[in-house]
Motif scaffolding. Sequence first.
Motif, PDB file in Angstrom:
ATOM      1  N   SER A  37     -14.083  58.693   4.939  1.00 41.09           N
ATOM      2  CA  SER A  37     -13.128  57.602   4.719  1.00 41.09           C
ATOM      3  C   SER A  37     -13.860  56.269   4.726  1.00 41.09           C
ATOM      4  N   LEU A  38     -13.153  55.243   4.282  1.00 42.12           N
ATOM      5  CA  LEU A  38     -13.667  53.878   4.329  1.00 42.12           C
ATOM      6  C   LEU A  38     -13.271  53.231   5.655  1.00 42.12           C
ATOM      7  N   ASN A  39     -13.908  52.138   5.977  1.00 44.88           N
ATOM      8  CA  ASN A  39     -13.532  51.354   7.144  1.00 44.88           C
ATOM      9  C   ASN A  39     -12.088  50.880   6.984  1.00 44.88           C
ATOM     10  N   ILE A  42      -8.325  42.329   9.623  1.00 47.14           N
ATOM     11  CA  ILE A  42      -7.056  42.512   8.924  1.00 47.14           C
ATOM     12  C   ILE A  42      -6.152  41.310   9.144  1.00 47.14           C
ATOM     13  N   ILE A  43      -6.194  40.734  10.340  1.00 48.56           N
ATOM     14  CA  ILE A  43      -5.438  39.507  10.615  1.00 48.56           C
ATOM     15  C   ILE A  43      -5.877  38.406   9.647  1.00 48.56           C
ATOM     16  N   ARG A  44      -7.169  38.281   9.428  1.00 44.81           N
ATOM     17  CA  ARG A  44      -7.673  37.271   8.488  1.00 44.81           C
ATOM     18  C   ARG A  44      -7.174  37.540   7.072  1.00 44.81           C
ATOM     19  N   SER A  45      -7.207  38.805   6.637  1.00 44.19           N
ATOM     20  CA  SER A  45      -6.720  39.149   5.296  1.00 44.19           C
ATOM     21  C   SER A  45      -5.236  38.849   5.162  1.00 44.19           C
ATOM     22  N   ASN A  77     -11.569  47.410   5.412  1.00 39.09           N
ATOM     23  CA  ASN A  77     -11.886  47.449   3.981  1.00 39.09           C
ATOM     24  C   ASN A  77     -10.774  48.140   3.199  1.00 39.09           C
ATOM     25  N   SER A  78     -10.254  49.223   3.748  1.00 39.51           N
ATOM     26  CA  SER A  78      -9.167  49.950   3.081  1.00 39.51           C
ATOM     27  C   SER A  78      -7.934  49.076   2.930  1.00 39.51           C
ATOM     28  N   VAL A  79      -7.586  48.355   3.996  1.00 44.32           N
ATOM     29  CA  VAL A  79      -6.431  47.462   3.930  1.00 44.32           C
ATOM     30  C   VAL A  79      -6.645  46.428   2.829  1.00 44.32           C
ATOM     31  N   ALA A  80      -7.829  45.825   2.765  1.00 41.48           N
ATOM     32  CA  ALA A  80      -8.100  44.802   1.759  1.00 41.48           C
ATOM     33  C   ALA A  80      -7.989  45.360   0.340  1.00 41.48           C
ATOM     34  N   ILE A  81      -8.531  46.541   0.108  1.00 43.62           N
ATOM     35  CA  ILE A  81      -8.491  47.147  -1.224  1.00 43.62           C
ATOM     36  C   ILE A  81      -7.053  47.377  -1.673  1.00 43.62           C
ATOM     37  N   VAL A  82      -6.261  48.007  -0.823  1.00 47.79           N
ATOM     38  CA  VAL A  82      -4.877  48.330  -1.185  1.00 47.79           C
ATOM     39  C   VAL A  82      -4.026  47.064  -1.253  1.00 47.79           C
ATOM     40  N   LEU A  83      -4.212  46.162  -0.297  1.00 49.11           N
ATOM     41  CA  LEU A  83      -3.442  44.926  -0.275  1.00 49.11           C
ATOM     42  C   LEU A  83      -3.633  44.125  -1.554  1.00 49.11           C
ATOM     43  N   PHE A  84      -4.868  43.975  -2.009  1.00 47.71           N
ATOM     44  CA  PHE A  84      -5.100  43.174  -3.206  1.00 47.71           C
ATOM     45  C   PHE A  84      -4.628  43.865  -4.484  1.00 47.71           C
ATOM     46  N   GLU A  85      -4.611  45.179  -4.515  1.00 52.69           N
ATOM     47  CA  GLU A  85      -3.997  45.867  -5.661  1.00 52.69           C
ATOM     48  C   GLU A  85      -2.493  45.615  -5.663  1.00 52.69           C
ATOM     49  N   ALA A  86      -1.858  45.702  -4.508  1.00 52.97           N
ATOM     50  CA  ALA A  86      -0.417  45.450  -4.430  1.00 52.97           C
ATOM     51  C   ALA A  86      -0.102  43.999  -4.807  1.00 52.97           C
ATOM     52  N   LEU A  87      -0.900  43.070  -4.305  1.00 50.63           N
ATOM     53  CA  LEU A  87      -0.698  41.653  -4.656  1.00 50.63           C
ATOM     54  C   LEU A  87      -0.883  41.418  -6.151  1.00 50.63           C
ATOM     55  N   ARG A  88      -1.883  42.052  -6.747  1.00 46.04           N
ATOM     56  CA  ARG A  88      -2.104  41.922  -8.194  1.00 46.04           C
ATOM     57  C   ARG A  88      -0.868  42.390  -8.954  1.00 46.04           C
ATOM     58  N   GLN A  89      -0.319  43.525  -8.541  1.00 49.18           N
ATOM     59  CA  GLN A  89       0.835  44.074  -9.250  1.00 49.18           C
ATOM     60  C   GLN A  89       2.065  43.179  -9.170  1.00 49.18           C
ATOM     61  N   ILE A  90       2.228  42.476  -8.052  1.00 48.10           N
ATOM     62  CA  ILE A  90       3.436  41.638  -7.917  1.00 48.10           C
ATOM     63  C   ILE A  90       3.157  40.179  -8.293  1.00 48.10           C
ATOM     64  N   GLY A  91       1.981  39.928  -8.877  1.00 46.42           N
ATOM     65  CA  GLY A  91       1.685  38.613  -9.443  1.00 46.42           C
ATOM     66  C   GLY A  91       1.126  37.599  -8.461  1.00 46.42           C
ATOM     67  N   TYR A  92       0.483  38.037  -7.397  1.00 44.53           N
ATOM     68  CA  TYR A  92      -0.127  37.143  -6.405  1.00 44.53           C
ATOM     69  C   TYR A  92       0.829  36.026  -5.981  1.00 44.53           C
ATOM     70  N   PRO A  93       1.990  36.377  -5.434  1.00 46.42           N
ATOM     71  CA  PRO A  93       2.967  35.332  -5.073  1.00 46.42           C
ATOM     72  C   PRO A  93       2.413  34.361  -4.027  1.00 46.42           C
ATOM     73  N   ASN A  94       2.628  33.083  -4.275  1.00 44.36           N
ATOM     74  CA  ASN A  94       2.224  32.001  -3.352  1.00 44.36           C
ATOM     75  C   ASN A  94       0.724  31.914  -3.133  1.00 44.36           C
ATOM     76  N   LEU A  95      -0.074  32.541  -4.006  1.00 45.65           N
ATOM     77  CA  LEU A  95      -1.537  32.459  -3.886  1.00 45.65           C
ATOM     78  C   LEU A  95      -2.067  31.657  -5.058  1.00 45.65           C
ATOM     79  N   ARG A  96      -3.147  30.939  -4.825  1.00 46.14           N
ATOM     80  CA  ARG A  96      -3.732  30.148  -5.909  1.00 46.14           C
ATOM     81  C   ARG A  96      -5.056  30.727  -6.326  1.00 46.14           C
TER      82      ARG A  96
END
Length: 156
Positions: A132-134, A19-22, A137-156
Motif C-alpha cells: 500500500s501507499l502511505n 492530512i490536516i494540511r491537505s 499520500n493516499s488521501v492526497a491522491i484521492v482528494l485531488f481526483e475528487a476535487l478535479r471532478q467537482i471543479g476545484y470549488p473555492n480553490l484558485r
Amino acid sequence: MSLNIVLVEPEIPQNTGNIIRSCAATGTTLHLVRPLGFCMDDKYLKRAGLDYWDLVEIKYYDSFDEIREQNPDAKFFYSTTKAKQTHSDVKYEENSFIVFGKETKGLPESLIMDNLETAIRIPMVDIEKARSLNLSNSVAIVLFEALRQIGYPNLR
C-alpha cells in the motif's frame, strides 16, 4: 461545503498532521473516528500540521456508524487495496465522504464487503511487497481526483 475525509482509527500522528494540511489547503472537512493512536496535542502531529490548525474543521466521532447516522444522505467512498474499481473510475459529488482505514490494517473487511460498489483503490504495481501507499499520500491522491471532478470549488 466541498468534500470530507474520514480517518478511521488513525495510528501515526505525522500522517494525520499531513492530512490536516491537505484538508486546510483545500477547504476539506476532516472527520476522525476514535480511538486515535495518539493524542491531539502530540508534538509530531502538531509539527506535521504546522500552523494550519485554524484553517481546517475537524470533527470527532466514537464510531464510524455515528458519521453515517449524522449524514444519512451523503455519498461515501471506501479506500482499500481490495477494491476492483480505481479512485478515478467513480463519480464524486460535493459533500462526498472519502473513508480511509488505519495504517496497519486498513478498513474493516465487513465495511468493505458491505460497500463494494463504492470501494475504491489507487492503482499500484502487482508486487506482494508493495502492499500500500502511505496514508497521507493516499488521501492526497484521492482528494485531488475528487476535487478535479467537482471543479476545484473555492480553490484558485
